[in-house]
Design an enzyme around this catalytic site. Structure first.
Site, PDB file in Angstrom:
ATOM      1  N   CYS A  63      68.377  42.887  13.746  1.00  0.00           N
ATOM      2  CA  CYS A  63      68.031  42.421  12.401  1.00  0.00           C
ATOM      3  C   CYS A  63      69.197  41.727  11.707  1.00  0.00           C
ATOM      4  O   CYS A  63      70.254  42.340  11.505  1.00  0.00           O
ATOM      5  CB  CYS A  63      67.564  43.613  11.568  1.00  0.00           C
ATOM      6  N   TYR A 186      62.115  32.475   9.642  1.00  0.00           N
ATOM      7  CA  TYR A 186      60.968  33.386   9.608  1.00  0.00           C
ATOM      8  C   TYR A 186      59.721  32.663   9.091  1.00  0.00           C
ATOM      9  O   TYR A 186      58.612  32.903   9.571  1.00  0.00           O
ATOM     10  CB  TYR A 186      61.286  34.600   8.733  1.00  0.00           C
TER      11      TYR A 186
END
Length: 310
Positions: A63, A186
């Site tokens: 992440c 994203y």
């Protein structure tokens, strides 16, 4: 995700979209701050005083948002904040611990310990207070900044990631890099319409094209001063060729095709403490475990990142 404190296994990375079918990120639910004297920070309530061995950080090396906090912890000498690294692949119950943490097997159990009726995704990073047994904060931008200044004399003082004379400029470039690149990849990868994808795609490469000449002159975004803007940029760049270029369809160019951005990446990796926060194995295994994007779970063997010694 959690719904009124109960785990729902019907998980999908896109929880919300805008009118064009674009990806909308969840707002973080815990926004308290650690401060040198325990006074309230910019948001949330007080009572979270800077102390050694009181706080614990949950991260996943896949992440980028969690990796921001790991880098700040390393740069500011906050080794007394203990760390749990979650497994890289997302399970049907979300993030999982390699070994149980105080009786918890999944990160969502940490959320319900802090808020039994919590509704939302159980995301990383999470900053936990071992004394009060609750979540301090789960917003990476907040945690990055509080690691820089919230621990006062307990932290390394030779590095200031948010110097006063650069704060307005840092805030401005953070916002543009976040919208167009950090979250832009994203928005491209999780777009649900062609229009949303193409807009995000244009933002990503527009931002990379803007940054390339800027990094020809200085070591970092603001010359020789390493700031939080560099941390926020680095975590996206280091994942670009390994994950975003292929899986997220950001394939106009590789980061390796940008001479100055590639040199910048190498300079960032040479800063003591940063390389140890990077695991290309976790990054690839984690991203390619997202069933909505890669239903067969096959992890590619490339790319060759030997130039970065990763």
């Amino acid at each position: 995700m959690l719904v009124n404190g109960r785990w729902s296994g019907d998980w999908h990375p896109v929880q919300s979209t805008d009118a064009k079918g674009g990806f909308v990120r969840q707002t973080s639910g815990f926004r308290n701050w650690i401060t040198p004297d325990g006074a309230p920070g910019p948001t949330g309530e007080g009572g979270f005083r800077a102390e050694r061995d009181r706080y614990h950080l949950f991260v996943a090396l896949i992440c980028p948002w969690a990796s921001r906090t790991l880098i700040a912890r390393a740069l500011k000498g906050l080794s007394f904040i203990s760390v749990s690294v979650l497994e890289p692949t997302v399970t049907d119950q979300g993030w999982r611990f390699p070994d149980e943490w105080n009786g918890a097997a999944y990160l969502h159990e940490i959320y319900t310990r802090a808020a039994p009726g919590y509704t939302g995704r159980a995301t990383v990073p999470v900053l936990w207070d071992k004394h009060r047994k609750t979540i301090v904060n789960n917003e990476s931008a907040d945690i990055l900044r509080m690691f820089n200044s919230g621990f006062g004399s307990l932290a390394e003082s030779t590095i200031d990631l948010y110097p006063r004379h650069l704060q307005a400029e840092i805030d401005e470039i953070n916002e543009r890099i976040y919208q167009r690149l950090n979250n832009g990849v994203y928005r491209a990868g999780f777009a649900t319409t062609q229009q949303a994808y193409e807009e995000a795609f244009g933002d990503v490469f527009g931002m990379l094209d803007e940054l390339e000449p800027r990094l020809a002159a200085g070591s970092f975004l603001f010359g020789d001063a390493l700031t939080e803007a560099d941390v926020r940029l680095f975590v996206t760049l280091i994942r670009f060729d390994a994950a975003y270029h292929g899986l997220f369809k950001c394939n106009l160019r590789r980061l390796a095709d940008y001479k100055n951005l590639s040199a910048y990446l190498s300079r960032m990796l040479a800063v003591p403490g940063i390389r140890e926060t990077v695991s290309i194995d976790h990054i690839k295994r984690g991203y390619y475990s997202i069933k909505a994007l890669n239903p067969n779970g096959i992890v590619p063997l490339g790319p060759d990142l030997s130039d970065l010694a990763l």
